[in-house]
Design an enzyme around this catalytic site. Structure first.
Site, PDB file in Angstrom:
ATOM      1  N   HIS A 168     -12.229  54.163 -56.643  1.00 19.90           N
ATOM      2  CA  HIS A 168     -12.930  55.156 -57.512  1.00 19.90           C
ATOM      3  C   HIS A 168     -13.718  56.029 -56.744  1.00 19.90           C
ATOM      4  CE1 HIS A 168     -11.381  52.483 -60.791  1.00 19.90           C
ATOM      5  NE2 HIS A 168     -12.006  51.507 -60.212  1.00 19.90           N
ATOM      6  N   HIS A 197     -26.827  65.944 -42.664  1.00 18.29           N
ATOM      7  CA  HIS A 197     -27.722  67.235 -42.894  1.00 18.29           C
ATOM      8  C   HIS A 197     -27.488  68.438 -41.950  1.00 18.29           C
ATOM      9  CE1 HIS A 197     -31.139  69.658 -43.920  1.00 18.29           C
ATOM     10  NE2 HIS A 197     -31.994  68.584 -44.856  1.00 18.29           N
ATOM     11  N   CYS A 257     -29.136  68.799 -55.188  1.00 20.33           N
ATOM     12  CA  CYS A 257     -28.285  67.963 -56.265  1.00 20.33           C
ATOM     13  C   CYS A 257     -27.820  66.756 -55.592  1.00 20.33           C
ATOM     14  CB  CYS A 257     -27.115  68.763 -56.423  1.00 20.33           C
ATOM     15  SG  CYS A 257     -27.433  70.165 -57.613  1.00 20.33           S
ATOM     16  N   ASN A 317     -23.127  70.420 -65.300  1.00 20.75           N
ATOM     17  CA  ASN A 317     -23.800  70.145 -64.004  1.00 20.75           C
ATOM     18  C   ASN A 317     -25.518  69.726 -64.315  1.00 20.75           C
ATOM     19  OD1 ASN A 317     -24.757  69.600 -61.401  1.00 20.75           O
ATOM     20  ND2 ASN A 317     -24.142  71.928 -60.745  1.00 20.75           N
TER      21      ASN A 317
END
Length: 451
Positions: free
Chosen positions: A356, A303, A224, A393
């Protein structure tokens, strides 16, 4: 983590390196390579144009001295133009909204799952419970093919859904930007689970008849957070190909992530993933600054794959019947916290603070935990929560539906910074910061939040 994360959100995280000393270990060799490319390109330009310009300046200074000053000013501005690397601008983006007949309520979901005959009673009750706690509303979108009795994942269904959402997003983007597809130099497409031959990026090239020398990349299996990775790759390519357009497409194909078995460990993702795709047009053309919506300010990729717990926290598996599904471990929340902390530490000092924030709308629990850990306000979380409720999602494209929400509500003002955060398998936490170059009026056409 809370103290450091809150500092970053409210005023920036200060650099931990000694004052005045550059952190050479933080640089990646790819940037050194890009630097050499930029230097060679610049040297070639000066070799061609500098001698005749100098001769012109000498001639004017001798015979037309009144023009010497304006010509000197012009030369200085020209040199500044070539010595200053161009920025990456976001011209516009589009998020696909599927047709209304693909809307699905929670009760419809359970009813169709029961009628499919693919799930036993335990599996049905588990999905009902997860749906009730998911934070997803009654108007998200799903392909009905997954509820067919005896359904198994297949390429035909995956390709059909991919064509629908990808072409839908790109069509809206091209209509909004008015850019000729022949002018697109770079194409980067990311899709986590569905990887076809030919690739999905090749499918886009074939459909839109892009140029034969298009720089095309297809990212798969990166989860994702791959949308930010795609932006990063496009950014590097735009730096290597100055004055170009890059098309970035992010999606996930629900009909290929669907699990039709009864292994309780593989069922929860069924309740979260929904149809969607986003297309983004980037440019490294200086002239596009005047019509661009945003400028890319900073991008950080983290990562944690070196750690076994992180690496195995999300993976595609097969059950004992050979049916594939996504497995999400119980440790994923803690893994995500560590990845986010590392990403924030790398992000460095950012002032002013973000106006934001767009957090990947994966689930209500994830958003609640990030809300608490970063000490965010309800207004900070509004775009993420509303996106989860309305669209579910949508994986890597989720952060673009959230930015579209902010535009729809006319919240993006000139100078505002928006921080997009994505999490994905591996385990990865990637984030990107954009700066609004103008007041963004609510789009009338290519916005999925328009009624």
């Amino acid at each position: 983590m809370e103290k450091e994360a809150t500092k970053m959100v409210n005023g920036g995280v200060k650099s931990k390196s000694p004052k005045g000393s550059p952190d050479f270990l933080g640089y990646n060799l790819r940037y050194v390579k890009l630097g050499y490319i930029y230097l060679l390109s610049l040297s070639r330009t000066f070799c061609f144009f500098l001698p005749p310009l100098l001769l012109l300046f000498i001639f004017v200074s001798r015979f037309l001295p009144i023009l010497a000053f304006p010509l000197s000013t012009f030369f200085i501005l020209l040199i500044y133009h070539y010595l200053t690397p161009s920025s990456v601008f976001l011209l516009d983006f589009s998020c696909y909204r599927p047709p209304d007949h693909l809307k699905i309520t929670k009760s419809d979901f359970i009813e169709l799952a029961m009628k499919s005959g693919n799930f036993n009673e335990t599996a049905i009750e588990l999905q009902r419970k997860v749906l009730d706690q998911s934070g997803i509303g009654e108007e998200s979108y799903m392909p009905r093919v997954v509820f067919k009795p005896g359904h198994r994942v297949n390429l035909r269904d995956g390709r059909e859904e991919a064509a629908m959402v990808i072409f839908g997003a790109i069509d809206e983007l091209l209509a909004a930007t008015k850019i000729n597809v022949k002018h697109i130099k770079i194409l980067v497409l990311n899709c986590g689970v569905l990887n076809t031959t030919p690739s999905l990026s090749a499918m886009v090239i074939n459909h839109y008849k892009l140029r034969h020398n298009t720089e095309s990349y297809n990212l798969g299996g990166m989860g994702c957070s791959a949308g930010v990775i795609a932006i990063d790759l496009a950014k590097d390519l735009l730096n290597a190909h100055q004055g170009s357009y890059a098309l970035v497409v992010s999606t996930e194909i629900v009909s290929f992530t669907w699990y039709s078995g009864n292994d309780v460990a593989l069922l929860p993702p069924n309740c979260f993933f929904r149809m969607g795709a986003a297309a983004v047009m980037l440019s490294s053309r200086r002239i596009d600054r005047w019509r661009a919506k945003y400028q890319l300010m900073q991008l950080v990729r983290t990562h944690k794959g070196m750690e076994d717990t992180s690496y195995k926290s999300i993976e595609l598996r097969e059950d004992r019947d050979g049916k594939q599904g996504l497995y999400v471990s119980r440790d994923v929340m803690e893994v995500g916290r560590h990845a986010l902390k590392a990403n924030i530490a790398t992000l460095g000092r950012l002032e002013p603070s973000f106006e934001h924030i767009c957090v990947l709308a994966s689930s209500k629990k994830v958003l609640d935990d990030i809300h608490k850990d970063l000490k965010l306000t309800e207004e900070n979380m509004e775009a993420s929560r509303r996106t989860l409720e309305r669209f579910g999602n949508t994986s890597s494209s989720s952060i673009w539906y959230e930015l579209a929400y902010l535009e729809h509500k006319a919240k993006m003002k000139r100078g505002d910074r928006v921080w997009q955060i994505g999490f994905g398998s591996g385990f990865k936490c990637n984030s990107v910061v954009w700066k609004a170059l103008k007041n963004i009026d609510p789009p009338r056409h290519n916005n999925p939040w328009n009624l």
